[in-house]
Design a protein around this motif. Structure first.
Motif, PDB file in Angstrom:
ATOM      1  N   LEU A 198      11.443   5.632 -11.538  1.00  0.00           N
ATOM      2  CA  LEU A 198      11.905   4.343 -12.058  1.00  0.00           C
ATOM      3  C   LEU A 198      12.575   3.510 -10.965  1.00  0.00           C
ATOM      4  O   LEU A 198      12.386   2.296 -10.900  1.00  0.00           O
ATOM      5  CB  LEU A 198      12.866   4.551 -13.222  1.00  0.00           C
ATOM      6  CG  LEU A 198      12.214   5.052 -14.513  1.00  0.00           C
ATOM      7  CD1 LEU A 198      13.278   5.355 -15.564  1.00  0.00           C
ATOM      8  CD2 LEU A 198      11.216   4.041 -15.043  1.00  0.00           C
ATOM      9  N   LYS A 199      13.340   4.158 -10.095  1.00  0.00           N
ATOM     10  CA  LYS A 199      13.955   3.431  -8.985  1.00  0.00           C
ATOM     11  C   LYS A 199      12.888   2.847  -8.076  1.00  0.00           C
ATOM     12  O   LYS A 199      13.001   1.706  -7.612  1.00  0.00           O
ATOM     13  CB  LYS A 199      14.863   4.354  -8.158  1.00  0.00           C
ATOM     14  CG  LYS A 199      16.223   4.552  -8.726  1.00  0.00           C
ATOM     15  CD  LYS A 199      17.048   5.374  -7.749  1.00  0.00           C
ATOM     16  CE  LYS A 199      18.433   5.629  -8.264  1.00  0.00           C
ATOM     17  NZ  LYS A 199      19.250   6.395  -7.297  1.00  0.00           N
TER      18      LYS A 199
ATOM     19  N   LEU B 187       4.767  10.442  -6.774  1.00  0.00           N
ATOM     20  CA  LEU B 187       5.815  10.823  -7.730  1.00  0.00           C
ATOM     21  C   LEU B 187       5.235  11.058  -9.121  1.00  0.00           C
ATOM     22  O   LEU B 187       5.649  11.985  -9.832  1.00  0.00           O
ATOM     23  CB  LEU B 187       6.906   9.752  -7.786  1.00  0.00           C
ATOM     24  CG  LEU B 187       7.817   9.667  -6.567  1.00  0.00           C
ATOM     25  CD1 LEU B 187       8.685   8.420  -6.640  1.00  0.00           C
ATOM     26  CD2 LEU B 187       8.682  10.921  -6.466  1.00  0.00           C
ATOM     27  N   ASN B 188       4.276  10.238  -9.502  1.00  0.00           N
ATOM     28  CA  ASN B 188       3.650  10.415 -10.812  1.00  0.00           C
ATOM     29  C   ASN B 188       2.861  11.723 -10.873  1.00  0.00           C
ATOM     30  O   ASN B 188       2.899  12.436 -11.883  1.00  0.00           O
ATOM     31  CB  ASN B 188       2.755   9.223 -11.132  1.00  0.00           C
ATOM     32  CG  ASN B 188       2.367   9.193 -12.587  1.00  0.00           C
ATOM     33  OD1 ASN B 188       3.212   9.383 -13.456  1.00  0.00           O
ATOM     34  ND2 ASN B 188       1.097   8.949 -12.846  1.00  0.00           N
ATOM     35  N   ASN B 189       2.160  12.063  -9.791  1.00  0.00           N
ATOM     36  CA  ASN B 189       1.434  13.340  -9.746  1.00  0.00           C
ATOM     37  C   ASN B 189       2.400  14.522  -9.814  1.00  0.00           C
ATOM     38  O   ASN B 189       2.119  15.517 -10.493  1.00  0.00           O
ATOM     39  CB  ASN B 189       0.579  13.436  -8.486  1.00  0.00           C
ATOM     40  CG  ASN B 189      -0.644  12.559  -8.554  1.00  0.00           C
ATOM     41  OD1 ASN B 189      -1.093  12.171  -9.630  1.00  0.00           O
ATOM     42  ND2 ASN B 189      -1.187  12.205  -7.406  1.00  0.00           N
ATOM     43  N   LEU B 190       3.530  14.411  -9.113  1.00  0.00           N
ATOM     44  CA  LEU B 190       4.545  15.459  -9.177  1.00  0.00           C
ATOM     45  C   LEU B 190       5.078  15.602 -10.593  1.00  0.00           C
ATOM     46  O   LEU B 190       5.211  16.708 -11.113  1.00  0.00           O
ATOM     47  CB  LEU B 190       5.697  15.140  -8.214  1.00  0.00           C
ATOM     48  CG  LEU B 190       6.900  16.077  -8.260  1.00  0.00           C
ATOM     49  CD1 LEU B 190       6.501  17.514  -7.941  1.00  0.00           C
ATOM     50  CD2 LEU B 190       7.980  15.587  -7.310  1.00  0.00           C
TER      51      LEU B 190
ATOM     52  N   TYR C 182       0.829  -1.210   0.000  1.00  0.00           N
ATOM     53  CA  TYR C 182       0.000   0.000   0.000  1.00  0.00           C
ATOM     54  C   TYR C 182       0.864   1.261   0.000  1.00  0.00           C
ATOM     55  O   TYR C 182       0.640   2.186  -0.774  1.00  0.00           O
ATOM     56  CB  TYR C 182      -0.936  -0.018   1.212  1.00  0.00           C
ATOM     57  CG  TYR C 182      -1.852   1.172   1.300  1.00  0.00           C
ATOM     58  CD1 TYR C 182      -2.941   1.293   0.443  1.00  0.00           C
ATOM     59  CD2 TYR C 182      -1.628   2.167   2.238  1.00  0.00           C
ATOM     60  CE1 TYR C 182      -3.790   2.392   0.524  1.00  0.00           C
ATOM     61  CE2 TYR C 182      -2.466   3.266   2.327  1.00  0.00           C
ATOM     62  CZ  TYR C 182      -3.545   3.369   1.467  1.00  0.00           C
ATOM     63  OH  TYR C 182      -4.369   4.455   1.554  1.00  0.00           O
ATOM     64  N   GLU C 183       1.874   1.302   0.864  1.00  0.00           N
ATOM     65  CA  GLU C 183       2.760   2.466   0.952  1.00  0.00           C
ATOM     66  C   GLU C 183       3.548   2.661  -0.344  1.00  0.00           C
ATOM     67  O   GLU C 183       3.752   3.784  -0.793  1.00  0.00           O
ATOM     68  CB  GLU C 183       3.721   2.299   2.128  1.00  0.00           C
ATOM     69  CG  GLU C 183       3.038   2.314   3.472  1.00  0.00           C
ATOM     70  CD  GLU C 183       3.917   1.818   4.597  1.00  0.00           C
ATOM     71  OE1 GLU C 183       3.657   2.214   5.751  1.00  0.00           O
ATOM     72  OE2 GLU C 183       4.858   1.042   4.338  1.00  0.00           O
ATOM     73  N   HIS C 184       3.977   1.555  -0.939  1.00  0.00           N
ATOM     74  CA  HIS C 184       4.704   1.625  -2.213  1.00  0.00           C
ATOM     75  C   HIS C 184       3.818   2.271  -3.281  1.00  0.00           C
ATOM     76  O   HIS C 184       4.263   3.118  -4.051  1.00  0.00           O
ATOM     77  CB  HIS C 184       5.147   0.217  -2.639  1.00  0.00           C
ATOM     78  CG  HIS C 184       5.935   0.178  -3.893  1.00  0.00           C
ATOM     79  ND1 HIS C 184       5.398  -0.225  -5.075  1.00  0.00           N
ATOM     80  CD2 HIS C 184       7.228   0.504  -4.136  1.00  0.00           C
ATOM     81  CE1 HIS C 184       6.325  -0.156  -6.016  1.00  0.00           C
ATOM     82  NE2 HIS C 184       7.448   0.281  -5.468  1.00  0.00           N
ATOM     83  N   GLY C 185       2.553   1.892  -3.305  1.00  0.00           N
ATOM     84  CA  GLY C 185       1.618   2.478  -4.262  1.00  0.00           C
ATOM     85  C   GLY C 185       1.437   3.977  -4.047  1.00  0.00           C
ATOM     86  O   GLY C 185       1.327   4.742  -5.004  1.00  0.00           O
ATOM     87  N   ILE C 186       1.403   4.396  -2.790  1.00  0.00           N
ATOM     88  CA  ILE C 186       1.270   5.820  -2.477  1.00  0.00           C
ATOM     89  C   ILE C 186       2.476   6.598  -2.995  1.00  0.00           C
ATOM     90  O   ILE C 186       2.336   7.671  -3.589  1.00  0.00           O
ATOM     91  CB  ILE C 186       1.097   6.037  -0.956  1.00  0.00           C
ATOM     92  CG1 ILE C 186      -0.265   5.518  -0.508  1.00  0.00           C
ATOM     93  CG2 ILE C 186       1.262   7.508  -0.592  1.00  0.00           C
ATOM     94  CD1 ILE C 186      -0.442   5.510   0.997  1.00  0.00           C
ATOM     95  N   VAL C 187       3.674   6.058  -2.792  1.00  0.00           N
ATOM     96  CA  VAL C 187       4.894   6.729  -3.260  1.00  0.00           C
ATOM     97  C   VAL C 187       4.888   6.838  -4.781  1.00  0.00           C
ATOM     98  O   VAL C 187       5.185   7.909  -5.341  1.00  0.00           O
ATOM     99  CB  VAL C 187       6.155   5.985  -2.764  1.00  0.00           C
ATOM    100  CG1 VAL C 187       7.411   6.503  -3.445  1.00  0.00           C
ATOM    101  CG2 VAL C 187       6.277   6.114  -1.260  1.00  0.00           C
ATOM    102  N   ILE C 188       4.543   5.765  -5.466  1.00  0.00           N
ATOM    103  CA  ILE C 188       4.495   5.776  -6.935  1.00  0.00           C
ATOM    104  C   ILE C 188       3.474   6.806  -7.408  1.00  0.00           C
ATOM    105  O   ILE C 188       3.741   7.596  -8.313  1.00  0.00           O
ATOM    106  CB  ILE C 188       4.132   4.375  -7.487  1.00  0.00           C
ATOM    107  CG1 ILE C 188       5.197   3.350  -7.103  1.00  0.00           C
ATOM    108  CG2 ILE C 188       3.931   4.415  -8.995  1.00  0.00           C
ATOM    109  CD1 ILE C 188       6.566   3.612  -7.633  1.00  0.00           C
TER     110      ILE C 188
END
Length: 63
Positions: A44-45, A22-25, A13-19
């Protein structure tokens, strides 16, 4: 000079939030016609980050 590395442990869940963040940014930067190189590399990392197998304690070990 040696670069320090940081290890960040995230659940699914947390990984999805980070992705998503970053995509929104990245999308915001594209909308402002600003460079996205640093965010692209980090995104990408984060996407390609390896899984770490966790050690599960057996129920017998708690006895």
């Amino acid at each position: 000079m040696r670069e320090d590395e940081r290890i960040l442990c995230l659940n699914h869940y947390e990984h999805g939030i980070v992705i998503n963040a970053l995509n929104n940014l990245r999308n915001g930067l594209i909308g402002e016609r600003r460079p996205t190189d640093a965010v692209d590399e980090l995104l990408l990392k984060a996407i390609d980050a390896p899984y770490q197998k966790t050690k599960r304690r057996s129920q017998h070990a708690a006895r």
